[in-house]
Motif scaffolding. Structure first.
Motif, PDB file in Angstrom:
ATOM      1  N   THR A  93       0.713  -1.298  -0.012  1.00  0.00           N
ATOM      2  CA  THR A  93      -0.150   0.024   0.061  1.00  0.00           C
ATOM      3  C   THR A  93       0.816   1.121  -0.038  1.00  0.00           C
ATOM      4  N   THR A  97       0.965   4.253  -2.910  1.00  0.00           N
ATOM      5  CA  THR A  97       0.529   5.593  -2.302  1.00  0.00           C
ATOM      6  C   THR A  97       1.760   6.535  -2.692  1.00  0.00           C
ATOM      7  N   LEU A 224      -5.133  10.099   0.075  1.00  0.00           N
ATOM      8  CA  LEU A 224      -6.325   9.185   0.507  1.00  0.00           C
ATOM      9  C   LEU A 224      -6.881   8.416  -0.515  1.00  0.00           C
ATOM     10  N   TRP A 227      -4.575   5.362  -0.743  1.00  0.00           N
ATOM     11  CA  TRP A 227      -4.131   4.625   0.326  1.00  0.00           C
ATOM     12  C   TRP A 227      -5.674   3.810   0.849  1.00  0.00           C
ATOM     13  N   ASN A 228      -6.859   4.220   0.558  1.00  0.00           N
ATOM     14  CA  ASN A 228      -8.157   3.781   0.816  1.00  0.00           C
ATOM     15  C   ASN A 228      -8.473   2.872  -0.364  1.00  0.00           C
ATOM     16  N   ASP A 229      -8.034   3.067  -1.331  1.00  0.00           N
ATOM     17  CA  ASP A 229      -8.601   2.168  -2.678  1.00  0.00           C
ATOM     18  C   ASP A 229      -8.728   0.761  -2.402  1.00  0.00           C
ATOM     19  N   PRO A 246      -6.584  -2.150   2.331  1.00  0.00           N
ATOM     20  CA  PRO A 246      -8.061  -2.426   2.104  1.00  0.00           C
ATOM     21  C   PRO A 246      -8.455  -3.790   1.584  1.00  0.00           C
ATOM     22  N   TYR A 267      -8.250  -1.947  11.217  1.00  0.00           N
ATOM     23  CA  TYR A 267      -8.820  -0.378  10.663  1.00  0.00           C
ATOM     24  C   TYR A 267      -7.870   0.771  11.402  1.00  0.00           C
ATOM     25  N   ALA A 270      -4.368   1.028  10.114  1.00  0.00           N
ATOM     26  CA  ALA A 270      -4.336   1.599   8.732  1.00  0.00           C
ATOM     27  C   ALA A 270      -4.680   2.981   8.368  1.00  0.00           C
ATOM     28  N   LEU A 271      -5.400   3.484   9.933  1.00  0.00           N
ATOM     29  CA  LEU A 271      -6.059   4.806   9.942  1.00  0.00           C
ATOM     30  C   LEU A 271      -4.824   5.725  10.289  1.00  0.00           C
ATOM     31  N   THR A 274      -2.621   8.085   7.834  1.00  0.00           N
ATOM     32  CA  THR A 274      -3.555   9.055   7.279  1.00  0.00           C
ATOM     33  C   THR A 274      -3.468  10.367   8.240  1.00  0.00           C
TER      34      THR A 274
END
Length: 296
Positions: A93, A97, A224, A227-229, A246, A267, A270-271, A274
């Protein structure tokens, strides 16, 4: 009945309760209430995520989402890391990114600069309209051709996902950069050219450093988005060991049950990146949006 206050004598020290700042300060209660209510839409889900990540499996039943964990189980983060191979997914990831953000900044700024400084030519006006037309093409229309094309070109890997992110973001990123570059006086470039600077030198030594606020804004959007795809990596990456966060996080959801404590622990991990990126770049975001909305 109106009330009056005794005037302050010349040269006398003003009391703290009658300071000029306090007398001129007025609370906008309606805006304050709206902001507090709006903040709850973020704070409540964040609280729910943190609480669930610290609970034991026995505490994650129906109706227990808002209750504090007792006891707290930090082992959830270790189990989540091992279960989905969090380290490998994190590297994949991060690779996508970093490439996507760097490509978005370079491609968007260069395209925007070429269009703005050559606006008098019809070709660049047509190019501008053509690029913006990409904003109106539904992604579902091109997803299957993209899957086929990346497989044929050998880009069914994280690099291919990053390239698709860069190309797909040129329309939106260029639109932001164009509005910002128009606010930069052209006299700066003319003086540099008089000193013998080339177009390439003018862009990288003068224009690109001035794009720092908009670079932060575009960088956060690109960060974003990549990273969140979930959809692109799932469809394009053929090797399961190269999947992104994800995608691997979906393993916590089974057909008949969901491992909530491990899922929310994953989660939360992973947050964290960001939040770190936004804290570092947030001071440039607002200035970039405000300046990019004004045409000099």
């Amino acid at each position: 009945m109106a009330t009056t206050t005794a005037p302050v004598k010349p040269g006398a020290k003003r009391p703290w309760w009658r300071s000029e700042a306090k007398e001129s300060y007025k609370v906008n209660w309606s805006a304050t209430i709206i902001m507090l209510v709006a903040s709850l839409t973020i704070l409540i889900p964040l609280y729910f995520t943190v609480v669930m990540a610290l609970k034991t499996p026995e505490q994650t039943g129906i109706g227990t989402g808002l209750e504090l964990p007792s006891p707290m189980r930090l082992q959830n983060f270790v189990d989540a890391w091992v279960t989905v191979g969090f380290g490998d997914a994190l590297l994949s990831t991060a690779f996508i990114t970093v490439i996507s953000v760097a490509g978005a900044l370079v491609s968007g700024s260069m395209v925007a600069y070429a269009i703005v400084r050559n606006w008098q030519h019809r070709l660049f006006k047509i190019t501008y309209v053509y690029i913006l037309a990409g904003l109106f093409i539904p992604f579902t229309v091109v997803i299957l051709p993209l899957v086929k094309q990346t497989a044929v070109l050998g880009l069914d890997n994280p690099l291919g996902v990053a390239i698709v992110h860069i190309v797909g973001g040129i329309s939106f990123n260029s639109l932001l950069f164009i509005a910002f570059i128009r606010s930069i006086p052209i006299e700066l470039e003319e003086s540099a050219r008089m000193d013998g600077a080339t177009t390439w030198q003018v862009f990288w030594r003068i224009i690109f450093p001035l794009l720092a606020p908009m670079n932060a804004t575009v960088g956060i959007f690109a960060f974003l988005a990549s990273w969140n795809d979930f959809l692109l990596p799932q469809l394009l990456i053929a090797d399961p060991t190269l999947q992104t966060l994800p995608v691997v996080q979906s393993l916590f959801q089974g057909e008949f049950n969901t491992n909530y404590n491990l899922a929310f622990s994953s989660y939360l991990m992973a947050l964290a990146p960001t939040l770190i990126v936004y804290i570092i770049a947030q001071r440039w975001v607002l200035s970039g949006v405000m300046r990019g909305s004004v045409k000099a």
